[in-house]
Scaffold this motif. Sequence first.
Motif, PDB file in Angstrom:
ATOM      1  N   VAL A 443       1.070  -0.904   0.041  1.00  0.00           N
ATOM      2  CA  VAL A 443       0.181  -0.176   0.239  1.00  0.00           C
ATOM      3  C   VAL A 443       0.978   0.817   0.082  1.00  0.00           C
ATOM      4  O   VAL A 443       1.499   1.337   0.784  1.00  0.00           O
ATOM      5  N   THR A 444       0.543   2.228  -0.993  1.00  0.00           N
ATOM      6  CA  THR A 444       1.148   3.160  -1.042  1.00  0.00           C
ATOM      7  C   THR A 444       0.066   4.638  -0.629  1.00  0.00           C
ATOM      8  O   THR A 444      -0.723   4.675  -0.596  1.00  0.00           O
ATOM      9  N   GLN A 463      -4.996   5.803   5.619  1.00  0.00           N
ATOM     10  CA  GLN A 463      -5.306   4.393   5.115  1.00  0.00           C
ATOM     11  C   GLN A 463      -5.806   2.989   6.178  1.00  0.00           C
ATOM     12  O   GLN A 463      -6.499   2.499   6.163  1.00  0.00           O
ATOM     13  N   LEU A 464      -4.313   2.678   6.966  1.00  0.00           N
ATOM     14  CA  LEU A 464      -4.006   1.681   7.369  1.00  0.00           C
ATOM     15  C   LEU A 464      -4.228   2.171   9.497  1.00  0.00           C
ATOM     16  O   LEU A 464      -4.058   0.951   9.644  1.00  0.00           O
ATOM     17  N   GLY A 465      -4.228   3.241   9.346  1.00  0.00           N
ATOM     18  CA  GLY A 465      -4.808   3.696  11.178  1.00  0.00           C
ATOM     19  C   GLY A 465      -3.412   3.033  11.320  1.00  0.00           C
ATOM     20  O   GLY A 465      -3.090   2.074  12.675  1.00  0.00           O
ATOM     21  N   ILE A 466      -1.968   2.747  11.097  1.00  0.00           N
ATOM     22  CA  ILE A 466      -1.169   2.676  11.992  1.00  0.00           C
ATOM     23  C   ILE A 466       0.096   3.853  11.762  1.00  0.00           C
ATOM     24  O   ILE A 466       0.100   4.572  11.090  1.00  0.00           O
ATOM     25  N   ASP A 467       1.372   3.915  12.408  1.00  0.00           N
ATOM     26  CA  ASP A 467       1.963   4.713  12.550  1.00  0.00           C
ATOM     27  C   ASP A 467       3.292   3.691  13.092  1.00  0.00           C
ATOM     28  O   ASP A 467       3.893   2.623  13.547  1.00  0.00           O
ATOM     29  N   GLU A 468       4.426   3.914  11.748  1.00  0.00           N
ATOM     30  CA  GLU A 468       5.809   3.114  11.838  1.00  0.00           C
ATOM     31  C   GLU A 468       6.788   4.687  11.828  1.00  0.00           C
ATOM     32  O   GLU A 468       6.695   5.620  11.179  1.00  0.00           O
TER      33      GLU A 468
END
Length: 555
Positions: A443-444, A463-468
């Motif tokens: 996913v971009t 979109q993904l609801g994540i933090d990295e």
Amino acid sequence: MFTPLGTIIKQIGEVGNIDVETIALLTEFAIDDSQFDPSITASLPKYFNLSEEELKARRDLRKDRIFSIDPPTAKDLDDALSCAPLDNGNFEIGVHIADVSYYIQPNSKLDSIARERSTSVYLVQKCIPMLPPILCENLCSLNPYEDRLSFSVIWEMTPTGEIVKQWIGKTVIRSCVKLSYLDAQRVIENDSDAIPSIKKLKPEHPAEMIAKDILHLDKIAKHLRSARFSNGSLTLTRKKHAFNLDEIGYPSYLYIYEQKDSNHLVEEFMLKANMCIAEFIYASFPNAAFLRRHPCPNERKMLQFLKFCDDLGVVIDPSTAGTLNSSLQQVKETLKPIVDWQATKPMQTAVYFSTNDIDEEDYMHYALNVPYYTHFTSPIRRYPDLIVHRITEAALNQNKSPFSPEKLKELANHCNQKKSGAKRAQERSDKVFLTLWLKLYPVTDTCFVVALGKKSFTVLSPQLGIDERIYIDDVDCPSKEYNKQKNEITFKWKDPDVTLVVGLLTTIKVEFGMDPNYVPIKISTKLVIDELTKSPAEDVKNRLVHVISPLVDEG
């Protein structure tokens, strides 16, 4: 320099294999997924049997219109609801909870195992139960069309949710149907398929009457929810992933799970029951009650959050949970994903405790903004609820507390530890499946830099609801420079000729996939260099809204 030494105990398997990753996370977080010894359940009845003596000791509600609302795949049905209109215009509302304590005798071998496990663990692909299947899926579970023992909280409520009368006690019930959240939601939305869908389940009461009960419950729940937030409750939600799995158990479809009115309906009545039981057992045993508290936010992290918001031009009042919630509700939609994400950082974890162990002023549940709270409504999957059931029964019978303050403190510490491990295992399971899905379908997304330092920066994907976290050394770029004074990182590429300045709230495109070289399994991140990366950071407030959308519709 001291170099720690370790010994390999066993080789689990290949990274990226779901079974191997699952074994690894269960091992890391000390989750017992072993099979139950048949000897443990040998003394339990194979079928439900209600003696005359037990029936006389309980309130018989088997003719009442009682039903459960759960996920469609649920097998361990802890709770059921009932709603009956009264002649005075009020309603008799019942929350009926599986009476697990009837089957598990204190200090028995089965009790010891349940206490040691302390909680069921819900992974993406399976549930690791706290109790053997004969109990959690059969004898205790409030299955439809079956007589079952329960512990009930019954209120007379006004149409706006005010409690006029309350009754707590042991009951025997018979659920007339098992509804899914979708079944209940169809009724709430007046869907033309609502009644036919319920009829297909062959309820033991008319589908039309069940639908009326749902509508009454929904209206009252909305009043309860509104009153709860008016009284100072706080809610912080983050996106929850849900997966469809293929025939070999790998993720084939990802969507963001959405809480709807039917979820809130059940939630409000469970919260109300937990609050009422907490008040009841504390009044009965001020020095030997088992409650749950949520400490106030971490002060240092709250100050960091307030500075972050101030830099954005967002006004936050952190005086109470209620004022914080009101402030968050007023944040512009364009900024809300970032602010909500940051707002979770100062929050502390809710914990169980013995009332004899801390001062009463610290009993408070911060997020709910209530002085007393406990867990009563899920004894099939949480040992703390079983503890509370035993204390509640002792209070009803006017007996002394079954637990000493010292024992409750010991139990609280153990349950807190196990709950923390279960939560982390569940989060890791979600991450494993998300990573494997990203391996197949990268996913971009246009992400926002929400934290930044000398060696790394953190991006938030709407979109993904994540933090990295992205480490600067891992970015494939020939020229990287950190400016401490401006707290910015400058990346320069020659082919293509692009300069990217990364600062707080810079928007950058990131491709998410799977890193094949990392143990345990890990999401990979790659900066995508195109015209969007050149957008000025000042434009973030105008562009955020365009990327706040679910990854895919639930369908």
